[in-house]
Write a protein that holds these residues in place. Sequence first.
Motif: not given
Length: 554
Positions: A511-518
């Motif tokens: 959980r709480n994965i930071h995904l990017g850049p968009s």
Amino acid sequence: MFCYQCEQADRTGEMLGCAGPLGNCGKDPATADLQDVLIHAVKGIAQYATRARALGAPDEEAAPFILYAVFTTLTNVNFNPTRFVALIQQAAAVRDRVRARYEDAARARGQQPEQLTGPARWEPAADLDGLLRQAPSYRVDAGLGAVGPDVVGLRSLHLYAIKGICAYSYHAHVLGQQNDDVSAGVEEALAYLAEQPTETEELLARAVGLGRLNLTVMEMLDAANTGTFGPQQPTAVRTTPVAGKAILVSGHDLRDLAALLEQTKDTGVNVYTHGEMLPAHAYPLLKAYPHLVGNYGGAWQDQQREFTKFPGPILMTSNCIIEPYPAYRRRIFTTGPVGWPGVRHLADRDFSALIKAAQAMPGFRADEPEERFITVGFGRDALLSVADKVTDAVRQGAIRHFFLVGGCDGPTVGREYYRDFALGAPDDSVVMTLGCAKYRFNGHDFGEIDGIPRLLDLGQCNDAFSAVKIAQALAGAFECGLDELPLTLALSWTEQKAVAVLLSLLALGFRNIHLGPSLPVYLTPGLVAALVDTFGLRTIGDPAIDVAAALERS
Ligand code: FS2
Ligand code: SF4
């Protein structure tokens, strides 16, 4: 042409995605359209293959063909329309063979064969122009007006996860790993898409199911790599050239590299890795070749500059290829699923033309006066062998947090976030990385904690299974769930393999994965909200704030 499968998708028009005259990756409209047609044709194979398999009559050659054909449609893999025309005709022939197999098996059991529709019945036009006339019906957003953007977005998510799964499975397949459940899962998922599903909840649930399927694939690929070449070992890789003739190998395919190392043995030609091939240096049976001398350059998006300067020929074994500059167009070669019009393609791992090209070129004239190295090889075996040391360091407070910062690199804006995030991780934290995004920060000296390097390179994006095993081992040691670990994931995506990995991580409970850049443009605001609600998925923000928030959560 319409394509929105990757992070480079055009975001300037009314309809988000690349609509020509060229995709942002350099894909031309004919290639884009032919890729859509090929996917349509492959769905037809899958419709019959699932049924043949259910009757105990699987077609053993259809499964690898599907993997290969789908792999050619991934981002920055194959830009050669001629290859797609041939593949489409081949796909129709495979489908007809599987259909006959299914119908024979059904009749042999006294059953009336089903009369299938859609891709199962489709007939390809005989030539390029005809295929291009057929293509608009098979665009990824076909049916948008009737079913709406959520359904089309979820079908796209489904397709792109399948593409990632096929690419990983292909890499495992070439190393002799094959799993009937995976073949059945891929066929079933493609056949499901052939039915043009419309239920959003079902599509979402099945997308997570594809994440689970991908886990099996990643495990299979891990077994293929470590079983063939030995478990990764921590290894210092030279990043400065040495005098001598040289070949540069990029992409992910370790089998191609192994074949090239064997063929270049005793020729006096040195082999360098590039991009995602860097972790190859960690495998005992590959690093045993003394002429695998180092790594040259960084992530794929810098290849035009780097390949121009490299004084030897280049081999692309998988993604990510970019349009070759004239400066090296005649000395770059493709193999496997990769293609570019006018670039020489080497089949059957016969690299004699590549080696000949290397021998005709000057190579590096002198050693770089100051040698530099980076350390790779912290796959699961290396790390789990010191698991006690790591867990002790956590219990004693020497390691406060783990970060997994990795995934794809790419040319789009905002990717400096990953460098700033990794460099902003506090000194009492460990940064694990994989994929080509590591080049943003792997030249930095992160130091050690009680003899444990603070930067641990787990390998290619293909080695995501290592990250899962390490996280599971930590969760086992601390008797907690994966989402309770002092572990934060900051993932960077570009292409479809990353989609498959993301779904695997969500399916596992991260959980709480930071995904990017968009975020993918095919996900509507409603779908993004659903992913945020269900999985706590986050977009990347300010790296310092994200690091601080992660530490606060732990
Ligand atoms: Fe990097 Fe490109 Fe590894 Fe992706 S070299 S973005 O396809 O697979 O990551
Ligand atoms: Fe655009 Fe990506 Fe498709 Fe290329 S693969 S055409 S960059 S969305």
